[in-house]
Enzyme design. Structure first.
Site, PDB file in Angstrom:
ATOM      1  N   HIS A 145       0.846  -1.225   0.078  1.00 39.33           N
ATOM      2  CA  HIS A 145       0.112   0.112  -0.099  1.00 39.33           C
ATOM      3  C   HIS A 145       1.164   1.499  -0.015  1.00 39.33           C
ATOM      4  O   HIS A 145       2.223   1.039   0.460  1.00 39.33           O
ATOM      5  CB  HIS A 145      -0.764   0.014   1.321  1.00 39.33           C
ATOM      6  CG  HIS A 145      -1.852   1.093   1.344  1.00 39.33           C
ATOM      7  ND1 HIS A 145      -1.765   2.254   1.665  1.00 39.33           N
ATOM      8  CD2 HIS A 145      -3.342   0.751   1.110  1.00 39.33           C
ATOM      9  CE1 HIS A 145      -2.878   2.789   1.956  1.00 39.33           C
ATOM     10  NE2 HIS A 145      -3.955   1.943   1.184  1.00 39.33           N
ATOM     11  N   ASP A 161       3.338  -4.504   8.194  1.00 42.63           N
ATOM     12  CA  ASP A 161       1.901  -3.651   7.825  1.00 42.63           C
ATOM     13  C   ASP A 161       0.947  -4.752   7.863  1.00 42.63           C
ATOM     14  O   ASP A 161       0.775  -5.689   7.348  1.00 42.63           O
ATOM     15  CB  ASP A 161       1.782  -3.227   6.999  1.00 42.63           C
ATOM     16  CG  ASP A 161       0.434  -2.469   6.512  1.00 42.63           C
ATOM     17  OD1 ASP A 161      -0.427  -2.363   7.018  1.00 42.63           O
ATOM     18  OD2 ASP A 161       0.310  -1.766   5.419  1.00 42.63           O
ATOM     19  N   GLN A 176      -4.441  -5.502   6.683  1.00 40.57           N
ATOM     20  CA  GLN A 176      -5.309  -6.363   6.188  1.00 40.57           C
ATOM     21  C   GLN A 176      -5.273  -7.734   6.758  1.00 40.57           C
ATOM     22  O   GLN A 176      -6.196  -8.868   6.320  1.00 40.57           O
ATOM     23  CB  GLN A 176      -5.073  -6.548   4.802  1.00 40.57           C
ATOM     24  CG  GLN A 176      -5.086  -5.280   3.974  1.00 40.57           C
ATOM     25  CD  GLN A 176      -6.557  -4.810   3.894  1.00 40.57           C
ATOM     26  OE1 GLN A 176      -7.674  -5.592   3.909  1.00 40.57           O
ATOM     27  NE2 GLN A 176      -6.927  -3.565   3.469  1.00 40.57           N
ATOM     28  N   LYS A 235     -10.821  -0.951   9.642  1.00 40.95           N
ATOM     29  CA  LYS A 235     -11.215  -2.288   9.108  1.00 40.95           C
ATOM     30  C   LYS A 235     -11.562  -3.288   9.815  1.00 40.95           C
ATOM     31  O   LYS A 235     -11.763  -4.209   9.285  1.00 40.95           O
ATOM     32  CB  LYS A 235      -9.901  -2.352   8.040  1.00 40.95           C
ATOM     33  CG  LYS A 235      -9.352  -1.277   7.218  1.00 40.95           C
ATOM     34  CD  LYS A 235      -8.109  -1.640   6.649  1.00 40.95           C
ATOM     35  CE  LYS A 235      -7.355  -0.533   5.668  1.00 40.95           C
ATOM     36  NZ  LYS A 235      -8.157  -0.188   4.705  1.00 40.95           N
TER      37      LYS A 235
END
Length: 423
Positions: A138, A215, A218, A241
């Site tokens: 990202h 990261d 997700q 999220k």
């Protein structure tokens, strides 16, 4: 299974009961079409338990945290710091003091990049060192490192992608070298859905003494996230999220690093003493939380952690694995559809990006929206991936704990309609 008030689900996994906790999923759009929400990689919907926690905070406990001696300040502080405890347990952090609240994962990653640029040895990134990322990141895990490289003269390197959407680690020993100071990569790709081989990357990074930044934006909403098992030095993720509110992110860092590294922002709360000549800093985590923090958002994130924990992250992961396998199979039946990334459910998350013949993804998304189906279109803040595969953009469908097979069917039928619409 622990059950929250208003949470109707119980083992076995009852997705229809879970859906009743999410008011927006009953929303109708475009003259009475029930919304089919497949944009969860961008943001998740919020259960009533989180919405109630936010309302209760503002209605009954609203005050600034720390230092206040009145009852509201004490209550607000207890809720805010209680949320830190919940997050620490959720990610299996060795200490609550390793959990830093930020406004999102982007800020968390920028915080790390800036700290390493300002740090003393042995952590300092400078012109004699290298930074390693990957081509599937990202933009939040690309741009901060580009800025750091430009500012310090460090060399930026990256792992490329295979044709099937995996990291190409064939030259790992040449990419991660004795000059490598930091290796930063996504645990699960937001565009490809790929699960990355953490162990191999971490093992090589540790062998040369490089710091590892992960990261997990997700990953945290969809699977057990154990920061100790990852063996990373920093882990970043975001609240919105994972059923939490917007405006709240998390950075976990190893205690000894947080003690040694300089602060990112200066101001109130992060100080120990201040004079006109110099300042000393509070210990972590407050050293990295300058100013009034996102109090209500942290409270909401704590409620989201309670909610997900009650359902069970293993149960959520199992549900999404089944749904992803079904979705990959159903989308494979759509003529002219090309999945960008892994074409099987193995080692992939519940995010599927695709192209549909020569129909532009923005047109696909617009026609699907007219049928009440919400997907994301564009390069998903991962433009290097689109450049790698020679496409301008993709349509992305992403699933979560409340997604159903019926919604996958609606997507497949909607795509057939799109094909017919454009002839």
């Amino acid at each position: 299974m622990t059950q929250l008030p208003g949470l109707l689900s119980a083992a076995p996994y009852d997705v229809e009961a879970i859906r009743k906790d999410f008011p927006l999923l009953d929303r109708q759009v475009h003259d009475g079409k029930k919304v089919v929400y497949l944009d969860n990689a961008a943001t998740s919907q919020k259960p009533r338990q989180v919405l109630d926690a936010l309302s209760a905070y503002y209605e009954r406990h609203n005050a600034n945290v720390h230092r206040g001696v009145h009852v509201l300040a004490e209550e607000a502080t207890a809720l805010y710091e209680g949320a830190r405890d919940k997050v620490a347990a959720f990610i299996n952090a060795p200490s609550r003091d390793e959990v830093i609240f930020t406004k999102n994962a982007s800020e968390s990653l920028n915080l790390v990049a800036n700290m390493l640029g300002w740090a003393d040895e042995p952590y300092r990134v400078d012109g004699d060192t290298e930074i390693v990322i990957t081509e599937m990141e990202h933009h939040s895990n690309i741009v901060p490192w580009q800025l750091l490289a430009q500012r310090t003269g460090a060399k930026l390197k990256w792992f490329g992608l295979t044709d099937d959407g995996r990291l190409d680690l064939s030259a790992i020993d040449q990419i991660i070298t004795e000059k490598t100071k930091v290796v930063s990569f996504t645990l699960v790709s937001n565009i490809l859905g790929t699960f990355n081989p953490v162990e191999a990357i971490v093992r090589r990074a540790q062998s040369v003494g490089a710091l590892v930044v992960v990261d997990a934006s997700q990953a945290a909403p969809h699977m057990l996230l154990d920061v100790q098992a990852l063996q990373a030095d920093f882990v970043a993720f975001t609240g919105h999220k994972m059923c939490g509110p917007t405006g709240i992110g998390v950075l976990w860092g190893r205690q000894e690093l947080l003690e040694d590294l300089p602060p990112f922002l200066g101001g109130g709360e992060m100080i120990e003493t201040v004079s006109m000549h110099s300042s000393t800093y509070a210990p972590a985590p407050h050293k990295f939380e300058a100013g009034t923090p996102p109090i209500a958002q942290a409270v909401g994130l704590g409620a989201a952690v309670d909610y997900l924990t009650a359902i069970g992250m293993e149960n959520i992961a199992d549900h999404e694995r089944m749904l992803t396998e079904y979705a990959v199979g159903e989308l494979a039946r759509v003529p002219d559809l090309r999945i960008i990334g892994p074409t099987t459910a193995e080692d992939r998350g519940a995010t599927i990006s695709f192209t549909l013949g020569d129909i532009h993804p923005h047109d696909v998304g617009q026609v699907l929206d007219e049928q009440g189906i919400a997907v994301r279109v564009g390069h998903h803040c991962a433009r290097p991936v689109c450049l790698r595969y020679g496409i301008p953009a993709t349509t992305r469908a992403s699933f979560y704990l409340y997604s159903t097979r019926a919604e996958v069917d609606a997507l497949a039928e909607g795509l057939e309609y799109v094909r017919n619409f454009f002839g």
